[in-house]
Scaffold this motif. Structure first.
Motif, short mmCIF file in Angstrom:
data_model
loop_
_atom_site.label_atom_id
_atom_site.label_comp_id
_atom_site.label_asym_id
_atom_site.label_seq_id
_atom_site.Cartn_x
_atom_site.Cartn_y
_atom_site.Cartn_z
N UNK A 58 0.84 -1.20 0.00
CA UNK A 58 0.00 0.00 0.00
C UNK A 58 0.88 1.25 0.00
N UNK A 59 1.95 1.22 0.75
CA UNK A 59 2.87 2.36 0.80
C UNK A 59 3.57 2.55 -0.55
N UNK A 60 3.88 1.45 -1.22
CA UNK A 60 4.63 1.53 -2.48
C UNK A 60 3.82 2.09 -3.64
N UNK A 61 2.50 2.08 -3.51
CA UNK A 61 1.67 2.54 -4.62
C UNK A 61 1.76 4.06 -4.81
N UNK A 62 1.93 4.80 -3.73
CA UNK A 62 1.96 6.25 -3.88
C UNK A 62 3.29 6.87 -3.47
N UNK A 63 4.32 6.03 -3.27
CA UNK A 63 5.63 6.55 -2.90
C UNK A 63 6.72 5.77 -3.63
N UNK A 107 10.74 4.31 -3.09
CA UNK A 107 11.54 3.82 -1.97
C UNK A 107 12.69 4.78 -1.70
N UNK A 108 12.58 5.50 -0.59
CA UNK A 108 13.64 6.43 -0.21
C UNK A 108 14.58 5.81 0.82
N UNK A 109 14.06 4.87 1.58
CA UNK A 109 14.87 4.24 2.62
C UNK A 109 14.74 2.71 2.48
N UNK A 110 15.76 2.04 1.95
CA UNK A 110 15.67 0.58 1.77
C UNK A 110 15.48 -0.19 3.09
N UNK A 111 15.80 0.43 4.21
CA UNK A 111 15.61 -0.23 5.50
C UNK A 111 14.14 -0.53 5.76
N UNK A 112 13.27 0.14 5.00
CA UNK A 112 11.84 -0.09 5.13
C UNK A 112 11.50 -1.56 4.84
N UNK A 113 12.30 -2.19 4.01
CA UNK A 113 12.01 -3.56 3.56
C UNK A 113 12.58 -4.63 4.50
N UNK A 122 6.25 -16.05 -1.62
CA UNK A 122 6.65 -14.91 -0.76
C UNK A 122 7.70 -14.06 -1.45
N UNK A 123 8.65 -14.71 -2.10
CA UNK A 123 9.68 -13.96 -2.83
C UNK A 123 9.07 -13.19 -4.00
N UNK A 124 8.05 -13.77 -4.61
CA UNK A 124 7.36 -13.07 -5.70
C UNK A 124 6.63 -11.83 -5.18
N UNK A 125 6.03 -11.94 -4.01
CA UNK A 125 5.36 -10.78 -3.40
C UNK A 125 6.39 -9.69 -3.13
N UNK A 126 7.54 -10.08 -2.59
CA UNK A 126 8.60 -9.10 -2.31
C UNK A 126 9.06 -8.42 -3.59
N UNK A 164 7.63 -0.01 -5.73
CA UNK A 164 8.38 1.15 -5.22
C UNK A 164 9.20 1.80 -6.33
N UNK A 165 9.64 1.02 -7.30
CA UNK A 165 10.45 1.55 -8.40
C UNK A 165 9.61 2.29 -9.43
N UNK A 166 8.34 2.02 -9.46
CA UNK A 166 7.45 2.66 -10.43
C UNK A 166 7.01 4.03 -9.91
N UNK A 167 6.57 4.88 -10.82
CA UNK A 167 6.07 6.19 -10.37
C UNK A 167 4.79 6.00 -9.55
N UNK A 168 4.55 6.88 -8.60
CA UNK A 168 3.34 6.77 -7.76
C UNK A 168 2.08 6.79 -8.62
#
Length: 164
Positions: free
Chosen positions: A78-83, A85-91, A113-117, A124-128
């Motif tokens: 949900x966070x990745x859809x509109x943002x 990734x500025x801080x990789x520690x989020x993952x 699970x790896x596919x979800x990740x 996160x790499x895509x534009x919001x």
């Protein structure tokens, strides 16, 4: 004649003694067999119960782990859809859970699970994008990034419950 009578008494005494020995041996043998049967029954019952308890705890542990992963991954998605990734520690939390899944989960669950990740990192790499766009994709394509994972978890759970 005396000798004959003595031999006859001896035979009668031996026959009586043989019957007593046979009766005693039969009683001892019966007790041993009964005791061994009781021991074997108790042993196998306890062993089966311990195995069932272990499997029950394992199923509950996996359910908890997979629930934690779904919660963490859903929040990140949900966070990745509109943002971006500025801080990789989020993952870190999500990858920590994937590591735990790697330890105890089936290959099918781990791959899902790896596919979800991967989907989350790609998102996160895509534009919001806006909620309306997400809703449109979900409605038209029935896109669910967690479907494969949850189905793999459900299949694994069914398999484990059959073993109980």
């Amino acid at each position: 004649m005396r000798r004959f009578e003595a031999l006859e008494r001896r035979r009668v005494a031996e026959a009586t003694m043989d019957a007593a020995i046979i009766t005693a041996l039969a009683a001892v043998s019966g007790s041993i067999v009964g005791g061994l049967a009781s021991f074997a029954t108790t042993y196998f019952t306890q062993r089966n119960q311990a195995h069932r308890d272990f499997l029950s705890r394992d199923v509950a542990h996996r359910e908890e782990l997979y629930s934690q992963f779904i919660k963490e991954a859903t929040n990140l998605y949900a966070d990745s859809l509109d943002k971006t990734l500025t801080n990789p520690a989020t993952l870190i939390g999500m990858y920590s859970l994937i590591g735990r899944i790697r330890l105890i989960g089936s290959d099918k669950v781990l791959l899902a699970a790896e596919k979800v990740a991967e989907t989350i990192v790609d998102s996160y790499s895509s534009p919001p994008i806006k909620f309306e766009e997400v809703y449109k994709v979900w409605r038209e394509e029935h896109a669910d990034p967690f479907k494969e994972f949850t189905e793999a978890c459900r299949d694994e759970r069914k398999l484990m419950l059959k073993l109980l």
